[in-house]
Scaffold this motif. Structure first.
Motif, mmCIF file in Angstrom:
data_model
loop_
_atom_site.group_PDB
_atom_site.id
_atom_site.type_symbol
_atom_site.label_atom_id
_atom_site.label_comp_id
_atom_site.label_asym_id
_atom_site.label_seq_id
_atom_site.Cartn_x
_atom_site.Cartn_y
_atom_site.Cartn_z
ATOM 1 N N LYS A 46 -33.868 14.328 25.984
ATOM 2 C CA LYS A 46 -34.001 15.380 24.983
ATOM 3 C C LYS A 46 -35.297 16.148 25.181
ATOM 4 C CE LYS A 46 -34.145 16.722 20.266
ATOM 5 N NZ LYS A 46 -34.962 16.736 19.103
ATOM 6 N N GLU A 50 -36.036 20.165 26.058
ATOM 7 C CA GLU A 50 -36.895 21.112 25.331
ATOM 8 C C GLU A 50 -37.831 21.833 26.311
ATOM 9 O OE1 GLU A 50 -35.566 21.464 22.711
ATOM 10 O OE2 GLU A 50 -35.184 19.623 21.608
ATOM 11 N N HIS A 53 -35.793 24.453 27.794
ATOM 12 C CA HIS A 53 -35.633 25.596 26.885
ATOM 13 C C HIS A 53 -36.861 26.504 26.962
ATOM 14 C CE1 HIS A 53 -32.805 22.976 24.182
ATOM 15 N NE2 HIS A 53 -32.318 23.222 25.385
ATOM 16 N N ASP A 104 -33.422 20.107 14.800
ATOM 17 C CA ASP A 104 -32.483 20.730 15.739
ATOM 18 C C ASP A 104 -31.343 21.387 14.964
ATOM 19 O OD1 ASP A 104 -33.842 18.485 17.522
ATOM 20 O OD2 ASP A 104 -33.020 19.974 18.899
ATOM 21 N N GLU A 133 -28.922 22.095 21.887
ATOM 22 C CA GLU A 133 -29.455 21.741 20.560
ATOM 23 C C GLU A 133 -28.386 21.042 19.724
ATOM 24 O OE1 GLU A 133 -32.432 21.825 20.675
ATOM 25 O OE2 GLU A 133 -33.361 23.779 21.027
ATOM 26 N N HIS A 136 -28.357 17.564 20.695
ATOM 27 C CA HIS A 136 -29.509 16.865 20.109
ATOM 28 C C HIS A 136 -29.258 16.530 18.644
ATOM 29 C CE1 HIS A 136 -32.256 19.130 23.181
ATOM 30 N NE2 HIS A 136 -31.495 18.225 23.751
HETATM 31 FE FE LIG Z 1 -33.557 20.344 20.698
#
Ligand SMILES: [Fe+2]
Ligand SMILES: [Fe+2]
Lengths: 292, 250
Positions: A46, A50, A53, A104, A133, A136
């Motif tokens: 996870k 991020e 992202h 999230d 997301e 997540h």
């Molecule tokens: Fe996330």
């Protein structure tokens, strides 16, 4: 592209990118202590997402003519913000689940409309990000469900996490965009430009309506005695978050603002010699190719 | 019962687990975002290898210990990892020096372990060898960049290699548990990996314009449960939450 539109987009994308990378800290805080190897793997993946992202979003901002270095400089000198939620500490393992479920979850509520925003590179980054997301969010929910079905201590840990993260999560949607806040804020203009599609309050309501039934499945109590279904409106009524607190945290006075920024600046500063070495090495190889 | 095969699976699994734990410490601290992603990725690969190997060790042992029982409820004297992987991360050059040394070893190991007469170990190796090929390449690229980058990076790379070098030898030492398995074609004999490892690592250092670190007294003991002081702290952090809730499911 009108300059004001470009500037607003850059600010919004940068703030989002900064939130992704600062958000790695509160969760990264539990990688070393995750209570099972399976949870450790899920959490590592996870936090890695991020970082990814952050990479897509800085790349989207680059299409508007601003480099990642320039934006990081703005973050490090506090000229640009990141989501205030990450200025709260992750005190127990349940906080990792609560962040997945609530933070999230709130991010998805905010971001799904942006998959149809007016700027293509941002919209495309959002499509990819929202998919991850929502993954997540489900993992966070599942981690909490395991706690609430576990020992009394685990259940108490989960409730305590919800108690601390509920209002900061509601505050993630920003202040209400009515009255005085509108003239000071950017909501109206951004909606006209198509880079914001719903008001903060509409999104907050959507989040509450989605989350309350999930809290019932978890068997946890949302810390709001006035939370109830309003059949007339077809929505839940709820107590808004403390916006004075939100403004204090945005201004820099949250429990972890100084810590988060210092950590980020230290990572960047400590890594400067590595980035310089990579640049010097690349320049040498280029020079060799040109000489050949 | 701790048979040689259990001990062998534990040693390989503990190497991967402890290094995954160390690399996880880099996340949100790396020199650039791409490295946060890369180091998390390598840590995840190693963690995956560790889980499979610990599960297998637990199954072979037959005492009902699963991957978490083995990871969280053994004390440091029962860990079988080489000392190299438990060393503190140091700066990025120390970490990359360790990555080069370890990934180059793991690559040669898994490449041969694919032919193991033990189907599970052969399957683990078949999957892991591809992952480790990437880990070795990642470390190689960084050792080249740092060795042939700036004066500072070169100085740090030299120091990083000097830090980890005394711990490389342990990877190639024969040990009793393994010796019993080599004849059956289950395990790879560690000393046979030394030559291909040396030739790869020397090639990288030569390309980076770096000299081989000076020979130093080799450090070992991990395979016998005699660790550095660092492992106790690593395990204390990793294990405390799990141990605080005995019997809980996560
Ligand atoms: Fe996330
Ligand atoms: Fe994200």
């Amino acid at each position: 592209m009108p300059e004001a539109y470009r500037k607003t987009l850059i600010r919004q994308i940068a703030q989002h990118a900064h939130s992704e990378i600062i958000g790695m800290q509160p969760e990264g805080n539990w990688i070393s202590r995750a209570p099972s190897l399976r949870r450790k793997a899920i959490l590592l993946a996870k936090v890695q997402d991020e970082a990814g992202h952050g990479l897509y979003l800085y790349a989207a901002a680059e299409t508007l003519g601003v480099s990642r270095d320039q934006l990081l400089e703005q973050l490090h000198t506090r000229k640009q913000k990141y989501s205030s939620i990450f200025n709260y500490p992750t005190l127990t393992w349940a906080d990792v689940g609560a962040i997945g479920w609530l933070v999230d979850g709130a991010a998805i509520t905010n971001q799904v409309p942006l998959t149809r925003c007016s700027y293509g590179p941002y919209a495309r980054a959002m499509v990819r990000i929202c998919k991850e997301e929502s993954f997540h969010q489900r993992q966070g929910f599942e981690a909490l469900l395991t706690l609430t079905r576990g020992t009394p201590a685990q259940k108490a840990m989960a409730q305590d996490a919800l108690d601390r993260w509920w209002y900061p999560s509601l505050a993630m949607f920003g202040p209400p965009d009515t009255g005085e806040q509108v003239s000071g804020g950017h909501t109206e203009q951004s909606m006209r430009w198509g880079i914001k599609r719903f008001s903060n309050d509409e999104l907050r309501q959507r989040f509450v309506d989605m989350t309350v039934p999930q809290s019932e499945v978890l068997g946890l109590t949302i810390p709001d005695p006035d939370l109830r279904w309003n059949a007339e409106r077809g929505h839940y009524d709820f107590t808004p978050p403390d916006y004075d607190e939100l403004f204090r945290v945005i201004k820099g006075d949250g429990p972890c603002n100084a810590q988060r920024l210092a950590h980020r600046v230290a990572a960047h500063t400590d890594g400067a010699w590595v980035r310089e070495a990579a640049a010097a090495y690349a320049a040498k190889r280029r020079a060799e190719t040109e000489a050949a | 019962m701790t048979t040689p095969r259990v001990a062998y699976a534990l040693a390989l699994g503990d190497d991967a687990l402890v290094l995954a734990q160390r690399l996880g410490e880099w996340v949100a601290r790396a020199p650039e975002l791409e490295e946060d992603v890369a180091l998390a990725n390598i840590a995840l690969d190693l963690l995956g290898q560790a889980r499979t190997l610990l599960r297998y060790a637990g199954d072979l042992e037959g005492a009902g210990r699963d991957e978490d029982a083995l990871a969280y409820w053994r004390d440091d004297r029962d860990f079988r990892n080489a000392l190299l992987v438990e060393l503190p991360n140091g700066d990025f050059a120390v970490t990359m020096a360790r990555q080069l040394v370890f990934a180059a070893y793991q690559y040669e190991l898994y490449d041969r372990l694919r032919a193991s007469s033990d189907d599970t170990l052969a399957a683990v190796a078949g999957k892991a060898v591809k992952e480790v090929h990437y880990h070795r390449d990642h470390a190689t690229q960084w050792v080249l960049r740092l060795g042939d980058g700036t004066d500072e990076s070169r100085r740090r790379m030299v120091a990083g290699l000097a830090t980890v070098w005394p711990y490389a030898d342990e990877l190639f030492q024969p040990d009793d548990a393994t010796a019993a398995l080599v004849a059956d074609g289950v395990a790879v004999d560690p000393p046979t990996l030394r030559e291909p490892w040396t030739s790869y690592v020397e090639g990288v250092l030569a390309e980076a314009g770096l000299e081989l670190p000076e020979a130093a007294a080799p450090r070992s003991g991990g395979r016998r449960g005699l660790h550095t002081e660092h492992l106790g702290f690593l395990l204390a952090e990793m294990q405390h939450l799990h141990r605080s809730h005995p019997g809980a499911t996560w």
